[in-house]
Design a protein around this motif. Structure first.
Motif, PDB file in Angstrom:
ATOM      1  N   THR A 237     -33.550  36.254   8.439  1.00  0.00           N
ATOM      2  CA  THR A 237     -34.066  35.074   7.749  1.00  0.00           C
ATOM      3  C   THR A 237     -34.719  34.139   8.768  1.00  0.00           C
ATOM      4  O   THR A 237     -34.717  34.405   9.973  1.00  0.00           O
ATOM      5  CB  THR A 237     -32.938  34.308   7.032  1.00  0.00           C
ATOM      6  OG1 THR A 237     -32.006  33.827   8.014  1.00  0.00           O
ATOM      7  CG2 THR A 237     -32.214  35.198   6.041  1.00  0.00           C
ATOM      8  N   ARG A 238     -35.232  33.029   8.262  1.00  0.00           N
ATOM      9  CA  ARG A 238     -35.721  31.953   9.121  1.00  0.00           C
ATOM     10  C   ARG A 238     -35.549  30.633   8.383  1.00  0.00           C
ATOM     11  O   ARG A 238     -35.348  30.600   7.169  1.00  0.00           O
ATOM     12  CB  ARG A 238     -37.176  32.178   9.531  1.00  0.00           C
ATOM     13  CG  ARG A 238     -38.194  31.948   8.446  1.00  0.00           C
ATOM     14  CD  ARG A 238     -39.600  32.271   8.963  1.00  0.00           C
ATOM     15  NE  ARG A 238     -39.831  31.678  10.260  1.00  0.00           N
ATOM     16  CZ  ARG A 238     -40.749  32.124  11.130  1.00  0.00           C
ATOM     17  NH1 ARG A 238     -41.513  33.164  10.817  1.00  0.00           N
ATOM     18  NH2 ARG A 238     -40.919  31.530  12.285  1.00  0.00           N
TER      19      ARG A 238
ATOM     20  N   CYS B 217     -37.228  28.961   4.585  1.00  0.00           N
ATOM     21  CA  CYS B 217     -37.774  30.071   3.804  1.00  0.00           C
ATOM     22  C   CYS B 217     -37.018  30.170   2.480  1.00  0.00           C
ATOM     23  O   CYS B 217     -35.827  30.517   2.463  1.00  0.00           O
ATOM     24  CB  CYS B 217     -37.667  31.374   4.596  1.00  0.00           C
ATOM     25  SG  CYS B 217     -38.246  32.829   3.701  1.00  0.00           S
TER      26      CYS B 217
ATOM     27  N   GLU C 261     -37.523  32.347   0.056  1.00  0.00           N
ATOM     28  CA  GLU C 261     -37.224  33.742  -0.266  1.00  0.00           C
ATOM     29  C   GLU C 261     -35.937  34.185   0.430  1.00  0.00           C
ATOM     30  O   GLU C 261     -35.145  34.949  -0.135  1.00  0.00           O
ATOM     31  CB  GLU C 261     -38.387  34.645   0.155  1.00  0.00           C
ATOM     32  CG  GLU C 261     -39.657  34.446  -0.657  1.00  0.00           C
ATOM     33  CD  GLU C 261     -40.474  33.256  -0.184  1.00  0.00           C
ATOM     34  OE1 GLU C 261     -40.059  32.606   0.794  1.00  0.00           O
ATOM     35  OE2 GLU C 261     -41.514  32.969  -0.805  1.00  0.00           O
ATOM     36  N   SER C 262     -35.700  33.681   1.650  1.00  0.00           N
ATOM     37  CA  SER C 262     -34.469  34.021   2.358  1.00  0.00           C
ATOM     38  C   SER C 262     -33.256  33.473   1.619  1.00  0.00           C
ATOM     39  O   SER C 262     -32.224  34.148   1.508  1.00  0.00           O
ATOM     40  CB  SER C 262     -34.506  33.460   3.787  1.00  0.00           C
ATOM     41  OG  SER C 262     -35.555  34.035   4.537  1.00  0.00           O
TER      42      SER C 262
ATOM     43  N   ASN D 100     -30.844  34.685  11.859  1.00  0.00           N
ATOM     44  CA  ASN D 100     -31.931  33.723  11.710  1.00  0.00           C
ATOM     45  C   ASN D 100     -32.811  33.822  12.948  1.00  0.00           C
ATOM     46  O   ASN D 100     -32.372  33.540  14.070  1.00  0.00           O
ATOM     47  CB  ASN D 100     -31.347  32.313  11.575  1.00  0.00           C
ATOM     48  CG  ASN D 100     -32.378  31.290  11.157  1.00  0.00           C
ATOM     49  OD1 ASN D 100     -33.474  31.239  11.702  1.00  0.00           O
ATOM     50  ND2 ASN D 100     -32.020  30.457  10.194  1.00  0.00           N
TER      51      ASN D 100
END
Length: 701
Positions: A239-240, A243, A245-246, A264
């Motif tokens: 992930t980040r 986000c 979508e994450s 992350n």
């Protein structure tokens, strides 16, 4: 003589048995509300049920425990629940107020108030209690106090509800209960992931269980969620920050009850290159089942629809990952926040501690612990640094200005002679109540506070995004406790010990201290457990502290001293900082009332948990106010012309206006335009009725 003694003993035993039987009959016949009224008339502090239980037990003895009728027990439970719901006014910090004695202790293993601080009225109350116990039974009195205190001590938990049983049956029932509960607190303390000597998360579960019991009106424990399936394989989620979508994939895996490890790529920059190597792209989110790249949310849903997701999960349960599978991140991986040059002055201080005499001394008719003489420090600096005495004094003043030590009474910076000085980590308050100096004075050269604040903001944002609900009202404390971000946070806050705060702008102070306050509250809950009663809340807000810039700051000091421009906390008579307190120079130049919609202490009625930045602080404060007031903080009913207002506006009304009308006007500015206009019109015509909402002190998890 022996026959006479035996006969006399039998007579006494027979009389005692008849007395106990008579007391039991009287208890079943009388109304339990009368018992409650008698006990409440004693004005006994319900915050210490253990002390009360000992008084009752010592007065009556264990032999008076008898069966209580089920119908009367139910009537007593309803009375006690009503009494429990009547929450007393909150206590906000460690300042003494009329009718409340502050119990300040250095122990963090227990949040119970000190029995010795209950005052001299206990002997008289104990006598009155004894009379009540003689009329009633220990079971009834113990139930009253358990209900009033909202908790059960170890002794009263094992009292049977039915007829009297022997010791063996009690022991066996206790063993069965221990098996049912799994002795969670003991097992949790053995968990290698725990970072402290005891398990504070058991305190959180205890609070949740008690809240569930009160709401349901039952003694049954809250059902524990179904644990995730045990797998030999592993699920990795890349992930980040920022986000959406994450976050959706995270929620999807949680809904499927699957345990996963999140990586992350903003927290672990080197893993971005790894992701590009494995998939040919650094786009996130990406889910890996062992060495197989599954994809994102769309791919997971497609697999769920055609049934292949269940097959993959079965493979994970039975198959271990191969050598080609990406590895979970290691603790401290890619962490450069705590790197820095060693402070040469810190090295000198370390040697100074080992050389000069540090002991308890008397000064101006007072005893000070762990002190050293200014003359001894000058002697050491002269010999160790090869300085003349005058140069050694000047160098000592430089060390004092860097917050390595200071005068015990702040009478001077540093001078030669018999003046007493104390090292920062030897201060009794610092050593017992500050939790960012557990390893002693940091030997790393202090970084600019702006840099440290930026790093704290980054870690806070990462935790809030991963471990809180979308609206910021629910926090996953267990996941935060074992996360890498929280471990790094604990390391970063140690760098705050000797930073300079004087040069911070208003915007920088607002963002820094709001973020620090909210993370301190999370740290306190994880370390101490969630406070149950008013005295425990008082202890958390007043006694959990950090050392920042050489001085101690509690949650109350940050809120009322810094962010509220050194204003008195509600229901207190003194200000956090005195006239000569150096911390008053750090306080904001003028009051900002919107901070009350940003500060979080772990309660359900508090604001949402957010991260704030100095560049947009004023805009973010207004957004926080709108979000809080429009989502339950201020509910307006036009039909009855009534405004149901958060009680926070009553506690801190002086920050919003001179009277109730001005306070409501201030809050109405952050409602929807239509509601705001109608509300302001009613306020102008004195037609508005204001009702304050009850505050929910439950944990926001």
């Amino acid at each position: 003589m022996e026959n006479e003694d035996s006969i006399e003993k039998k007579v006494i035993d027979s009389t005692a048995a008849e007395k106990v039987e008579l007391n039991t009959i009287n208890l079943q016949a009388e109304n339990h509300n009368e018992l409650l009224d008698k006990i409440e008339s004693l004005d006994i502090d319900s915050e210490d049920p253990k002390l009360i239980h000992e008084e009752v037990k010592g007065e009556s003895g264990d032999n008076e425990i008898q069966k209580v009728g089920s119908e009367n027990q139910g009537e007593m439970s309803r009375s006690m629940e009503k009494a429990y719901e009547e929450e007393q006014e909150p206590v906000f910090d460690g300042t003494e107020i009329p009718g409340v004695e502050a119990t300040r202790t250095s122990s963090t293993g227990s949040l119970d108030p000190d029995p010795e601080a209950q005052g001299s009225a206990w002997p008289e109350k104990a006598v009155a209690l004894g009379k009540i116990v003689k009329e009633k039974s220990v079971v009834a009195v113990s139930n009253v106090f358990r209900r009033l205190s909202g908790s059960k001590d170890e002794e009263t938990q094992n009292v049977p509800d039915g007829e009297g049983k022997d010791d063996d049956s009690n022991d066996s029932s206790k063993e069965e209960e221990d098996k049912k509960t799994g002795n969670e607190s003991k097992e949790a303390s053995k968990n290698p992931l725990e970072r402290f000597g005891w398990n504070p998360l058991a305190m959180i579960k205890r609070d949740l269980s008690m809240q569930g019991n009160v709401e349901q009106g039952e003694d049954n424990s809250v059902e524990s969620p179904v644990p995730p399936p045990s797998m030999k394989g592993r699920i990795l989620l890349y992930t980040r920050l920022g986000c959406m979508e994450s976050k959706d994939v995270r929620l999807y895996l949680q809904a499927k009850n699957l345990r996963y490890v999140e990586i992350n790529i903003d927290v672990y920059p080197s893993r971005k290159l790894e992701l590009e190597k494995l998939t040919g792209s650094s786009a996130v989110p990406k889910v890996f089942f062992n060495e197989v790249s599954v994809g994102g949310l769309a791919e997971l849903k497609a697999m769920d629809e055609d049934g292949s997701l269940d097959e993959k999960i079965k493979e994970l349960i039975s198959e271990e990952p191969s050598s080609e599978a990406p590895l979970p991140p290691l603790s401290g991986e890619d962490d450069v926040s705590c790197s820095g040059t060693v402070d040469e002055q810190a090295t000198i201080i370390k040697k100074m501690k080992e050389t000069i005499s540090v002991k308890d001394r008397f000064y101006k008719m007072r005893r000070f612990t762990n002190c050293f003489l200014g003359s001894e420090a000058v002697d050491f600096l002269s010999e160790d640094q090869y300085m003349e005495r005058k140069e050694a004094i000047e160098f000592g003043q430089q060390l004092a200005k860097k917050y390595f030590f200071r005068h015990v009474l702040d009478e001077n910076v540093f001078e030669d002679g018999n003046h007493l000085y104390r090292f920062l980590d030897h201060d009794p308050i610092v050593s017992s109540q500050c939790y960012n100096i557990t390893k002693g004075i940091s030997d790393v050269k202090p970084k600019p506070v702006i840099e440290i604040a930026s790093r704290l903001r980054f870690l806070s944002f990462a935790m809030f995004e991963a471990y809180t609900s979308e609206d910021g009202k629910h926090v996953d404390y267990r996941s935060i406790h074992r996360s890498e971000e929280f471990a790094r946070y604990l390391s970063v806050v140690e760098e705050l010990q000797r930073v300079e705060l004087q040069d911070l702008s208003r915007e920088e102070k607002l963002a820094f201290f709001i973020n620090l306050h909210n993370m301190m509250a999370i740290h306190a809950i994880l370390l101490w457990g969630y406070p149950i009663g008013a005295m425990e809340r008082r202890k958390m807000l007043g006694d959990f502290k950090y050392v920042v810039g050489g001085y101690t700051y509690s949650l109350s000091a940050i809120q009322n001293g810094i962010l509220r421009c050194n204003q008195r906390p509600p229901y207190n008579i003194t200000k956090p900082f005195g006239g000569k307190d150096p911390r008053s120079k750090v306080a904001l130049p003028y009051l900002e009332p919107l901070i009350h919609f940003t500060l979080v202490c772990g309660t359900r009625s508090g604001p949402a948990l957010r991260c704030y930045s100095p560049g947009n602080i004023d805009k973010e404060l207004m957004e926080a106010a709108r979000n809080f007031l429009r989502n339950g903080g201020l509910i307006f009913d036009p039909a009855t012309k009534t405004a149901y207002v958060t009680i926070i506006l009553k506690w801190f009304s002086v920050d919003f206006g001179k009277n109730e009308g001005e306070v409501v006007k201030h809050a109405a500015n952050y409602l929807e335009p239509e509601k705001s206009e109608e509300l302001l019109e009613l306020v102008a015509n004195n037609q508005l009725k204001v009702t304050y909402q009850p505050y929910d002190w439950g944990l926001n998890c």
